[in-house]
Design a protein around this motif. Structure first.
Motif, PDB file in Angstrom:
ATOM      1  N   SER A 169      -1.123  10.990   5.873  1.00 22.44           N
ATOM      2  CA  SER A 169      -0.246   9.813   5.772  1.00 22.44           C
ATOM      3  C   SER A 169       1.165  10.516   5.025  1.00 22.44           C
ATOM      4  CB  SER A 169      -0.902   9.128   4.504  1.00 22.44           C
ATOM      5  OG  SER A 169       0.138   8.246   4.226  1.00 22.44           O
ATOM      6  N   PRO A 170       2.298   9.692   5.536  1.00 20.87           N
ATOM      7  CA  PRO A 170       3.479  10.002   4.712  1.00 20.87           C
ATOM      8  C   PRO A 170       3.746   9.347   3.603  1.00 20.87           C
ATOM      9  CG  PRO A 170       3.761   8.189   6.368  1.00 20.87           C
ATOM     10  CD  PRO A 170       2.355   8.632   6.212  1.00 20.87           C
ATOM     11  N   GLY A 171       2.890   8.624   3.040  1.00 21.18           N
ATOM     12  CA  GLY A 171       2.854   8.084   1.662  1.00 21.18           C
ATOM     13  C   GLY A 171       3.550   6.834   1.826  1.00 21.18           C
ATOM     14  N   GLY A 172       3.621   6.061   1.004  1.00 23.48           N
ATOM     15  CA  GLY A 172       4.685   4.455   1.338  1.00 23.48           C
ATOM     16  C   GLY A 172       4.726   3.976  -0.222  1.00 23.48           C
ATOM     17  N   SER A 173       5.356   2.749   0.060  1.00 20.12           N
ATOM     18  CA  SER A 173       5.543   2.017   1.347  1.00 20.12           C
ATOM     19  C   SER A 173       6.982   2.269   1.893  1.00 20.12           C
ATOM     20  CB  SER A 173       5.568   0.558   0.804  1.00 20.12           C
ATOM     21  OG  SER A 173       6.611   0.173  -0.032  1.00 20.12           O
ATOM     22  N   SER A 174       7.723   3.306   1.196  1.00 17.96           N
ATOM     23  CA  SER A 174       8.832   3.605   2.192  1.00 17.96           C
ATOM     24  C   SER A 174       8.347   4.794   3.052  1.00 17.96           C
ATOM     25  CB  SER A 174       9.991   4.022   1.210  1.00 17.96           C
ATOM     26  OG  SER A 174      10.395   3.180   0.316  1.00 17.96           O
ATOM     27  N   ARG A 195       8.991   7.513  -4.287  1.00 21.06           N
ATOM     28  CA  ARG A 195       8.612   8.642  -5.220  1.00 21.06           C
ATOM     29  C   ARG A 195       7.342   9.231  -4.245  1.00 21.06           C
ATOM     30  NH1 ARG A 195       8.115   6.497 -10.893  1.00 21.06           N
ATOM     31  NH2 ARG A 195       8.097   4.575  -9.434  1.00 21.06           N
ATOM     32  N   LEU A 196       6.448   8.379  -4.060  1.00 20.63           N
ATOM     33  CA  LEU A 196       5.188   8.685  -3.093  1.00 20.63           C
ATOM     34  C   LEU A 196       5.467   9.407  -1.790  1.00 20.63           C
ATOM     35  CD1 LEU A 196       3.250   5.765  -4.541  1.00 20.63           C
ATOM     36  CD2 LEU A 196       2.737   8.070  -5.050  1.00 20.63           C
ATOM     37  N   PRO A 197       6.314   8.593  -1.100  1.00 19.08           N
ATOM     38  CA  PRO A 197       6.578   9.243   0.280  1.00 19.08           C
ATOM     39  C   PRO A 197       7.386  10.553   0.249  1.00 19.08           C
ATOM     40  CG  PRO A 197       7.730   7.002   0.231  1.00 19.08           C
ATOM     41  CD  PRO A 197       6.602   7.163  -0.936  1.00 19.08           C
ATOM     42  N   ALA A 198       8.200  10.665  -0.759  1.00 19.75           N
ATOM     43  CA  ALA A 198       9.130  11.723  -0.861  1.00 19.75           C
ATOM     44  C   ALA A 198       7.897  13.009  -1.068  1.00 19.75           C
ATOM     45  CB  ALA A 198      10.045  11.731  -2.027  1.00 19.75           C
ATOM     46  N   ALA A 199       7.164  12.814  -1.969  1.00 23.51           N
ATOM     47  CA  ALA A 199       6.039  13.688  -2.482  1.00 23.51           C
ATOM     48  C   ALA A 199       5.233  14.203  -1.136  1.00 23.51           C
ATOM     49  CB  ALA A 199       5.189  12.977  -3.625  1.00 23.51           C
ATOM     50  N   HIS A 200       4.947  13.110  -0.318  1.00 24.36           N
ATOM     51  CA  HIS A 200       4.154  13.556   0.642  1.00 24.36           C
ATOM     52  C   HIS A 200       4.720  14.370   1.803  1.00 24.36           C
ATOM     53  CE1 HIS A 200       0.193  11.136   0.544  1.00 24.36           C
ATOM     54  NE2 HIS A 200       0.855  10.151  -0.609  1.00 24.36           N
ATOM     55  N   CYS A 201       6.413  13.896   1.792  1.00 27.94           N
ATOM     56  CA  CYS A 201       6.907  14.343   2.983  1.00 27.94           C
ATOM     57  C   CYS A 201       7.935  15.593   2.533  1.00 27.94           C
ATOM     58  CB  CYS A 201       7.844  13.133   3.495  1.00 27.94           C
ATOM     59  SG  CYS A 201       6.580  12.032   4.517  1.00 27.94           S
ATOM     60  N   GLY A 202       7.698  16.099   1.428  1.00 32.66           N
ATOM     61  CA  GLY A 202       8.580  17.076   0.886  1.00 32.66           C
ATOM     62  C   GLY A 202      10.011  17.039   0.765  1.00 32.66           C
ATOM     63  N   SER A 233       0.893  -1.104  -0.127  1.00 29.79           N
ATOM     64  CA  SER A 233       0.018  -0.075   0.011  1.00 29.79           C
ATOM     65  C   SER A 233       0.776   1.318   0.210  1.00 29.79           C
ATOM     66  CB  SER A 233      -0.864   0.160   1.414  1.00 29.79           C
ATOM     67  OG  SER A 233      -0.403   0.262   2.279  1.00 29.79           O
ATOM     68  N   ALA A 234       0.579   2.245  -0.580  1.00 32.69           N
ATOM     69  CA  ALA A 234       1.147   3.586  -0.636  1.00 32.69           C
ATOM     70  C   ALA A 234       0.948   4.409   0.426  1.00 32.69           C
ATOM     71  CB  ALA A 234       0.818   4.105  -2.102  1.00 32.69           C
ATOM     72  N   SER A 235       0.932   3.750   1.808  1.00 36.52           N
ATOM     73  CA  SER A 235       0.480   4.358   2.955  1.00 36.52           C
ATOM     74  C   SER A 235       1.539   4.055   3.985  1.00 36.52           C
ATOM     75  CB  SER A 235      -0.861   3.934   3.107  1.00 36.52           C
ATOM     76  OG  SER A 235      -0.677   2.668   3.831  1.00 36.52           O
ATOM     77  N   GLY A 236       1.273   4.631   5.390  1.00 30.88           N
ATOM     78  CA  GLY A 236       2.176   4.068   6.342  1.00 30.88           C
ATOM     79  C   GLY A 236       1.368   3.450   7.379  1.00 30.88           C
ATOM     80  N   VAL A 237       0.499   2.546   6.954  1.00 30.03           N
ATOM     81  CA  VAL A 237      -0.319   1.812   7.948  1.00 30.03           C
ATOM     82  C   VAL A 237       0.458   0.361   7.923  1.00 30.03           C
ATOM     83  CG1 VAL A 237      -2.573   0.856   8.302  1.00 30.03           C
ATOM     84  CG2 VAL A 237      -2.478   2.935   7.507  1.00 30.03           C
ATOM     85  N   SER A 238       0.689  -0.006   9.258  1.00 31.05           N
ATOM     86  CA  SER A 238       1.425  -1.024   9.230  1.00 31.05           C
ATOM     87  C   SER A 238       0.830  -2.230  10.282  1.00 31.05           C
ATOM     88  CB  SER A 238       2.954  -1.020   9.667  1.00 31.05           C
ATOM     89  OG  SER A 238       3.425  -2.326  10.021  1.00 31.05           O
TER      90      SER A 238
END
Length: 462
Positions: free
Chosen positions: A150-155, A180-187, A130-135
């Motif tokens: 969300s910080p995005g995910g999966s990293s 790339r997705l968590p980078a986008a969410h987290c700047g 999932s492209a999220s931070g839910v674990s």
């Protein structure tokens, strides 16, 4: 804020005798102790190993003989990357009792050889699916800019840790956009390299390891250490020619702008504004900027979604009884079980469909030196959600996932800051053009909106 210092700035300070790697490690560990309970970015720490590595780096810098730009830099690696002494859990509660790893994978081995201080491992969602931070193993990972998001995910933990100053560089993995997705969410910034550029066994045609940092130059420094072949990954590529593609001059470049895939979620105005800012800057500098026609007339996602579901279901089945009773997030189990009735022929047909779709995507982008697009269609969603579609956790990853299928390099970087949250763009290019894509991203980074001060979600100071 000192946590925003670049890797180059750290090295310059240590070279001049101002501070030392052990002091930087102490500062990072202090922030982890204070901030990590709020954002849940760190899975495990290697305090003894990090302390020893920092002392060795201190001696090298003091004697004027550092190993390179990463020497003494606090770095994290994702839960799913093998590391001696720390467990591999893949985000799963079913693996919470896992023992420490017996050996380093190629990524960790190269970081150690470069003198990096590996502080520990970062958190991720179940199965990386999932492209999220839910674990189920770690709980909810939260975005330092706004902990309700969300910080995005999966990293997920990697992106959150970087933005909050819990490390100075990170390595994640990316199968549909997961660096790339968590980078986008987290700047922050991340590169999904050309498939095979960074060895990461088991060999894969769509999963890559990817460097992450606060600045493009940091990602480039990390990439220079990680890239190269390894016998453990038979699909890994030969070493690049040093200096090839390091410069970027927009004049005469053909730049494609892709804001509509022809299916899926439409990009929000704030995201489109970020893409437009980048395109306008390139055009003003002499690039030939063209809008790319939507690559898909029909929705290609169902076949790709089933392939991901099959991958997830195979791992869930492999857990046996450990996967029951909350050992895996039940929402992911329900999603994966939808493919349980598929035949081998059905799966082969899906593989063929995705290969055809990847060829269509690649053809649509052909002839462009650089392609600028959104990373994802929104700037944020709630921390508790798996994604924009509760039934299909990777449905919002269209702009990122097809670059995994074509093998092309792509960078995520923040371009605008609407309401104090990052709106990111993706910069991609032809296969094997990783350094030029990084150079283009660095050129655009210099023309982005001014970045706000790095966040401290606890409200404390550095």
């Amino acid at each position: 804020m000192s946590e925003g210092m670049s890797i180059a700035t750290l090295g310059e300070s240590w070279s001049a005798g101002r501070g030392a790697p052990s002091e930087r490690l102490d500062a990072v560990l202090g922030r982890i102790e204070r901030i990590n309970p709020t954002i849940n970015a760190m899975a495990d720490l290697d305090l003894d190993g990090a302390t020893i590595a920092a002392r060795e780096a201190d001696r090298r810098w003091a004697s004027g003989s550092p190993l390179g730009p990463l020497d003494g830099v606090p770095v994290t690696v994702k839960d799913s990357i093998p590391m001696r002494g720390l467990p591999w859990r893949h985000g799963l509660r079913a693996h919470r009792g896992a023992a420490g790893g017996q050996a380093d994978g190629p990524i960790v081995a190269r970081l150690r050889a470069a003198g990096a201080i590996i502080v520990g491992k970062t958190t991720m969602p179940d199965l990386g699916m999932s492209a999220s931070g839910v674990s189920s193993a770690y709980g909810i990972v939260r975005n330092p800019w706004d902990t309700s998001l969300s910080p995005g995910g999966s990293s997920a933990g990697a992106g959150a840790a970087l933005a909050a100053g819990l490390c100075d560089a990170a390595v994640g993995t990316d199968i549909a956009g997961s660096v790339r997705l968590p980078a986008a969410h987290c700047g922050v910034v991340a590169l999904k390299p050309t498939q095979g550029r960074i060895a990461h066994p088991p060999a894969s045609t769509m999963r890559s390891a990817g460097p992450m940092g606060r600045w493009v130059a940091d990602v480039a420094a990390l990439y220079s250490v990680l890239a190269g072949p390894d016998l453990a990954d038979p699909l890994s590529l030969p070493a690049e020619v040093p200096g090839d593609g390091d410069a970027f001059d927009p004049r005469g470049m053909r730049v494609g702008v892709l804001t509509d895939l022809g299916y899926g979620f439409s990009a929000d105005p704030a995201v489109l504004a970020a893409v437009r800012r980048a395109a306008d800057a390139l055009a003003a500098a002499g690039a030939v900027v063209e809008t790319i026609t939507p690559p898909f007339a029909d929705d290609p996602f169902p076949a790709l979604d089933r392939i991901f579901g099959t991958r997830a279901l195979a791992e869930i089945h492999g857990l046996g009884e450990r996967g029951a009773g909350g050992g895996v997030d039940p929402r992911l189990v329900r999603w994966a079980q939808r493919v349980a009735g598929q035949s081998n022929l059905d799966h082969y047909a899906d593989l063929a469909t995705v290969a055809h779709s990847a060829a269509r995507f690649s053809t649509a982008l052909a002839g462009h030196d650089v392609v600028v697009s959104p990373v994802l269609p929104v700037t944020a969603f709630p921390a508790e959600e798996l994604g924009l579609d509760p039934e299909h956790p990777l449905a919002h990853c269209g702009f990122t996932s097809w670059f995994n299928q074509t093998g092309q390099p792509a960078v995520s970087l923040p371009m605008c800051w609407p309401g104090g949250l990052p709106a990111a763009i993706q910069v991609a290019g032809p296969r094997f053009d990783d350094r030029r894509v990084l150079a283009a991203a660095q050129w655009l980074e210099a023309r982005a909106e001014e970045r706000p001060a790095w966040p401290d979600p606890t409200g404390g100071g550095s």
